[in-house]
Scaffold this motif. Structure first.
Motif, PDB file in Angstrom:
ATOM      1  N   GLU A   1      39.470  43.024  -5.849  1.00 47.34           N
ATOM      2  CA  GLU A   1      39.351  41.614  -6.178  1.00 47.34           C
ATOM      3  C   GLU A   1      37.895  41.361  -6.531  1.00 47.34           C
ATOM      4  OE1 GLU A   1      41.150  38.788  -3.719  1.00 47.34           O
ATOM      5  OE2 GLU A   1      42.576  40.193  -2.855  1.00 47.34           O
TER       6      GLU A   1
ATOM      7  N   TRP B   1      27.197  41.608  -0.466  1.00 49.91           N
ATOM      8  CA  TRP B   1      27.080  42.589   0.612  1.00 49.91           C
ATOM      9  C   TRP B   1      26.309  43.788   0.103  1.00 49.91           C
ATOM     10  CZ3 TRP B   1      29.057  41.151   5.240  1.00 49.91           C
ATOM     11  CH2 TRP B   1      29.992  40.122   5.242  1.00 49.91           C
TER      12      TRP B   1
ATOM     13  N   LEU C   1      32.471  47.024   7.414  1.00 49.52           N
ATOM     14  CA  LEU C   1      33.376  45.905   7.705  1.00 49.52           C
ATOM     15  C   LEU C   1      34.686  46.437   8.268  1.00 49.52           C
ATOM     16  CD1 LEU C   1      33.181  43.292   4.810  1.00 49.52           C
ATOM     17  CD2 LEU C   1      32.255  43.177   7.107  1.00 49.52           C
ATOM     18  N   GLY C   2      35.102  45.868   9.385  1.00 46.92           N
ATOM     19  CA  GLY C   2      36.376  46.264   9.955  1.00 46.92           C
ATOM     20  C   GLY C   2      36.259  47.342  11.011  1.00 46.92           C
TER      21      GLY C   2
ATOM     22  N   LEU D   1      35.755  39.888   7.500  1.00 44.14           N
ATOM     23  CA  LEU D   1      36.875  40.722   7.052  1.00 44.14           C
ATOM     24  C   LEU D   1      37.583  40.110   5.856  1.00 44.14           C
ATOM     25  CD1 LEU D   1      38.711  42.056  10.225  1.00 44.14           C
ATOM     26  CD2 LEU D   1      37.279  43.271   8.609  1.00 44.14           C
TER      27      LEU D   1
ATOM     28  N   GLN E   1      36.543  38.679   3.429  1.00 45.03           N
ATOM     29  CA  GLN E   1      35.872  38.913   2.154  1.00 45.03           C
ATOM     30  C   GLN E   1      36.427  40.138   1.437  1.00 45.03           C
ATOM     31  OE1 GLN E   1      34.030  36.343   1.439  1.00 45.03           O
ATOM     32  NE2 GLN E   1      34.536  35.730   3.526  1.00 45.03           N
ATOM     33  N   LEU E   2      37.198  40.965   2.140  1.00 43.74           N
ATOM     34  CA  LEU E   2      37.786  42.149   1.508  1.00 43.74           C
ATOM     35  C   LEU E   2      39.009  41.792   0.670  1.00 43.74           C
ATOM     36  CD1 LEU E   2      37.634  44.506   4.599  1.00 43.74           C
ATOM     37  CD2 LEU E   2      36.288  44.724   2.522  1.00 43.74           C
ATOM     38  N   GLY E   3      39.436  40.546   0.701  1.00 46.80           N
ATOM     39  CA  GLY E   3      40.709  40.192   0.071  1.00 46.80           C
ATOM     40  C   GLY E   3      41.797  40.255   1.123  1.00 46.80           C
TER      41      GLY E   3
END
Lengths: 253, 348
Positions: A82, A88, A96-97, B233, B235-237
């Motif tokens: 997307e 970032w 992230l995550g 998170l 922001q990752l879609g």
């Protein structure tokens, strides 16, 4: 690891009941024409969409029963890109995550050919570079959130991971995926458009057509010229099949 | 000081966050002290402690100045914090409670309450105060639901951004027209109340209103702060974020309710104070990066600083008259928004 028991979607986009499994250490390619339902199937496998009939189980437990958070330590999803919103840095995005060990991040950056870019803003990267960053993030999530009791490397789901890559990067990525699959006993499912990549690198192939699985098996079993011609409506010629390796295809001009 | 400002984003997170937040907190304390001691009835903290001031000015300071300071800080923190959170939620740096129409929607509902439902003579009673607040909350919530529904239907991409801004424009226009009609049918007393409240000002802060804000705004702020990791998170879609362990519907509910609560309350208490939610997070993001764990608390502190400073200027620049602080922030924010749009159209 992941098993499908008549998993299906009954309202559009529909998906005919599917049985099958995804095993640790294998690379499974999902191929098929545009709009066949490949991405829909992938979102079912990830649990983002719930199946309306049948069931999909991960480690023997229905996907719908898994808490979202716990699921994230067993499977990671890399959806199609997307447009990025904020700037970032590459390293931040990969983390992230998960709360990764810096050494793991460095290793992944190296494996994805991103070391020089680690400090760059993702807004300044090309589409292909960003795609590699997102894949590295998925692998990072699986490896750093893996529990000590786990005997395999979890499930990595990739939606068209090579769509923005040049031919050299495609090769490096597919080799790297195989390497991760073997090294960590990771199960990797990727939606691919390039039949030759599926043929060269996948252990097994599912051919999806019109919301149903038209064929499954090894690349040589599934990717026959007659079947591909009828599914894709394309005129193809086989380039090599004689040496016992997987078939390669080219379009007839 | 310089070393702090130049800290790189590669430093260990906690160390860096602590440094940045401590710096901003110190700036907030300074601006509060400056605001406390400037203008008529200004008393510096030192004078207060050393007991040198006369009883009247001390009393005025306690009854009027202190609640105004605290309300300014709370409202500033809420507006900037909700701006940062909405930008994260929409994955778009142009989202802002004023631009998307949340503030004017809340304003319209408050005006409706004042003109249609508020009985005569209740002008200053608790029914009036809480009624205004609930009206503001409902107004912000309904606008938020409409705008978010639109954004969901459009998916990501630049078309969605356009739709959002246009939806905000439409809502702002509608609310403006509604406000005009209400002003037309309002009685003289209601009209005075409307115009006093509507320009965006902290003039009417008393302990009674400030206490409501000091209880409810921190609740909303905590709600937002607890969403920081999840906003990262997102922001990752959505599909990828779900794969990374994000329960997106829960996150959206929490952020929408917290921002509507906070913005609705702010508008009910102070009228529309624009652009804080756009300006502060945007500047801080340039410095700190987009991670919400630091951006959200930093925006809250930054918003508090900016509004306290702006309110002090509004009080003192044209003394003894007061400029509504909402006009000041819009004067600052409007051009900045235009600049942002120009820069984006050049890079896109």
């Amino acid at each position: 690891m992941l098993t499908l028991h008549g998993a299906a979607l009954t309202t559009p986009p529909t998906l005919a009941p599917l049985d099958g499994s995804v095993r640790p250490g294998e690379l499974l390619a999902i191929v098929g024409p545009n709009g066949a339902g490949k991405s829909t199937l992938l979102s079912l496998l990830s649990g983002f969409r719930a199946c309306q009939a049948g069931a999909i189980r991960l480690d023997g437990r229905d996907l719908a029963q898994w808490p979202v958070y716990a699921l994230a330590s067993r499977r990671a999803m890399v959806a199609q890109q997307e447009p990025p919103g904020f700037d970032w840095r590459v390293e931040e995005l990969i983390a992230l995550g998960s709360d990764p060990d810096p050494a793991l991040v460095t290793q992944l950056l190296d494996q994805m050919d991103l070391l020089d870019l680690s400090d760059r803003s993702i807004l300044t990267l090309s589409g292909g570079e960003r795609q590699r960053v997102l894949i590295a993030r998925g692998v990072c999530q699986l490896l750093s959130r893996r529990s000590h009791a786990a005997t395999d490397g979890g499930l990595l789901l990739l939606d068209e991971p090579t769509s923005a890559l040049d031919i050299g990067q495609q090769q490096r990525l597919m080799r790297q995926l195989r390497h991760w699959a073997h090294q960590h006993a990771m199960a990797i499912v990727c939606v691919l458009h390039d039949l030759n990549l599926a043929s060269l690198y996948a252990d097994r192939v599912w051919l999806i057509d019109n919301g149903a699985r038209a064929a499954h098996g090894t690349p040589a079993q599934v990717l026959t010229p007659e079947r591909l011609t009828s599914v894709y409506g394309a005129e193809l010629q086989i380039l090599s099949n004689a040496t016992g390796t997987a078939p390669l295809f080219a379009l007839v001009p | 000081m310089m070393a702090l400002l130049l800290r790189s984003r590669r430093e260990p997170f906690h160390q860096r966050a602590l440094g940045v937040l401590a710096l901003l907190a110190a700036l907030l304390a300074l601006s509060l002290a400056w605001s406390a001691s400037s203008g008529t009835f200004g008393l510096s903290p030192l004078t207060l402690i050393s007991d040198q001031a006369d009883a009247l000015s001390v009393q005025v300071w306690w009854q009027l100045r202190l609640p105004r300071l605290l309300l300014g800080a709370a409202v500033g923190a809420m507006l900037a914090g909700s701006g940062a959170a909405m930008q994260g939620l929409f994955r778009n740096p142009l989202a802002d409670p004023t631009l998307l129409g949340l503030a004017s929607g809340a304003g319209l509902f408050v005006a409706l309450w004042i003109v249609l439902f508020q009985g005569a003579g209740h002008g200053a009673g608790p029914v009036s105060l809480y009624g205004q607040f609930i009206a503001g909350f409902l107004g912000a919530l309904s606008v938020c639901a409409v705008v978010f529904g639109l954004a969901q239907r459009q998916g990501g991409g630049s078309a969605a951004v356009m739709t959002l801004l246009l939806a905000g424009l439409a809502i702002n226009t509608l609310a403006g027209a509604g406000g005009g009609i209400l002003a037309f049918i309002a009685s003289d007393e209601q009209l005075r109340q409307l115009s006093l409240w509507g320009m965006g000002t902290l003039t009417h802060s008393l302990w009674r209103t400030t206490l409501v804000a000091l209880v409810l705004i921190p609740l909303a702020l905590i709600g937002l702060l607890r969403s920081a990791r999840e906003l990262d998170l997102l922001q990752l879609g959505e599909t990828t974020a779900h794969g990374a362990g994000l329960d997106a519907p829960r996150l959206k509910r929490r952020v929408v309710v917290a921002t509507s609560l906070g913005v609705g309350l702010c508008v009910a208490l102070t009228g529309v104070i624009g652009f804080l939610g756009l300006l502060v997070p945007h500047c801080l993001r340039l410095w700190l990066g987009p991670g919400h764990r630091l951006l959200l608390p930093a925006s809250m502190l930054g918003g508090a600083i900016l509004l306290v400073v702006a309110d002090t200027l509004a009080r003192t620049l044209a003394a003894p008259a007061e400029i509504p602080v909402g006009l000041l922030t819009s004067l600052l924010g409007g051009p900045y928004f235009l600049y942002l749009l120009m820069r984006r159209s050049r890079t896109c």
